[in-house]
Design a protein around this motif. Structure first.
Motif: not given
Ligand code: KG4
Ligand code: ZN
Length: 334
Positions: A1-5, A11-12, A43-44, A49-53
């Motif tokens: 998962m990467i944010d816009r910045e 990273s798995v 994916i899960a 790890q990113a604490q996202l849904e």
């Protein structure tokens, strides 16, 4: 998962080395079946790890080329399904371009234009990169890739798979000048590589030249270390020499190096030496971003910013990228 910045939120990596080790190389069918089993847990785990849904995802990047068809298809099918269900844009990423982009991520700022060099298990490709999405393939191998040569030489020496890390470890106690292995094309201007002659030279050194009167030097532990160190020195002399030529020929002052072989510490040292002698700014991806990973697909943000999204009927482009091959021009265009 990467944010816009471009921050890596998670990273798995589901490494498959254990599954392929007994075969001494990647078995395509085993690889694609393992992808099917592992893709949903990966994916899960990356969401966790990113604490996202799932609903937090704003866009999906997926590698569609180059590579093994079965593995690419599993990833693309998962990405298309999520893009459809979540109603978010899909971005098709070129895996090789993403290896170069790992350097941009590590730098944390724009580093283009640059010479990009990807040295992996399937590719030894030099690019002239005018921008993060505009790569011109200017050199590649005519036979084996550099990482493949490391893997095959490790197999000849019986020291394990993947070969690169094993050779680096064993070479540390060997003499790199013990055997003068060939440095193919090093003295020529063309930006081409060939590692099959070097691999055969190692084979003959270990097993003897077919039909020769004398038998090979016995393969003691020290002899194995000397061969590993001499092979590594020869392969890396060529890799570094061709980078220097590419920088000179294209008049660039920035070099980005990625791919699994860029994890090699001798290679990194030699690159640093060459770059400082050429007054070139060098970016080598950190080891965690050199070997295959999904974080380097952050190049998708660059493509998204330029409106380069993919439709849901997009297909994979399997195979290898070779300069003279059919696939050389299939990098994402701006
Ligand atoms: O980029 P990568 O992880 O996967 C591909 O896309 O191919 O590269 C894998 C290759 C393998 O051939 C492996 O032997 C090589 O990278 N490699 C190394 C090292 N670590 C991995 N080669 C030399 N030295 C290393 N330390
Ligand atoms: Zn790769």
């Amino acid at each position: 998962m990467i944010d816009r910045e471009q921050r890596v939120l998670s990273s798995v990596v589901a490494s498959q080395y254990e599954l392929h080790r007994e075969f001494g190389g990647v078995v395509p069918e085993i690889a694609s079946r393992a992808h099917v089993r592992r893709i949903l847990p990966v994916i899960a785990e990356s969401l966790k790890q990113a604490q996202l849904e799932l609903s937090d995802i704003g866009a999906l990047a997926v590698a569609t080329q180059p590579g093994l068809v079965g593995s690419l298809l599993v990833g693309l099918t998962a990405a298309k399904t999520l893009a459809l269900v979540l109603d978010v844009p899909l971005v098709a990423v070129n895996h090789i371009a993403a290896h170069v982009y790992a350097c941009r991520m590590a730098a944390g700022r724009d580093i283009f234009p640059a010479i990009g060099f990807v040295v992996s298990g399937g590719h030894t490709n030099l690019y002239d990169c005018a921008s993060p999405v505009d790569f011109e393939l200017i050199g590649s191998t005519i036979d084996d890739a550099a990482g493949e040569a490391f893997d095959k030489v490790a197999q000849i020496l019986g020291i394990g798979f993947p070969g690169g890390p094993a050779i680096q470890r064993i070479a540390a106690s060997g003499n790199p000048a013990a055997i003068r292995f060939p440095r193919t094309f090093l003295k020529e201007d063309r930006l081409e590589f060939s590692f099959s002659g070097l691999k055969t030279a190692v084979l003959y050194t270990v097993r003897g030249v077919p039909g020769a009167a004398h038998s090979p030097v016995p393969l003691t532990e020290q002899r194995i270390a000397d061969i590993a160190a001499s092979f590594q020195a020869a392969a890396i002399d060529v890799l570094v020499g061709k980078c220097r030529q590419a920088l000179q020929q294209r008049d660039r002052r920035v070099l980005c190096v990625g791919g699994g072989v860029a994890a090699n510490s001798h290679f990194r040292r030699q690159l640093e030496r060459m770059a400082s002698s050429q007054r070139t700014e060098l970016f080598i991806a950190p080891v965690s971003l050199c070997t295959d990973n999904a974080a380097m697909a952050a190049i998708a943000w660059e493509q998204l910013a330029r409106g380069q999204t993919a439709s849901l009927d997009i297909d994979v482009i399997p195979g290898l990228v070779r300069k003279k091959g059919l696939r050389a021009d299939r990098l994402p265009k701006s």
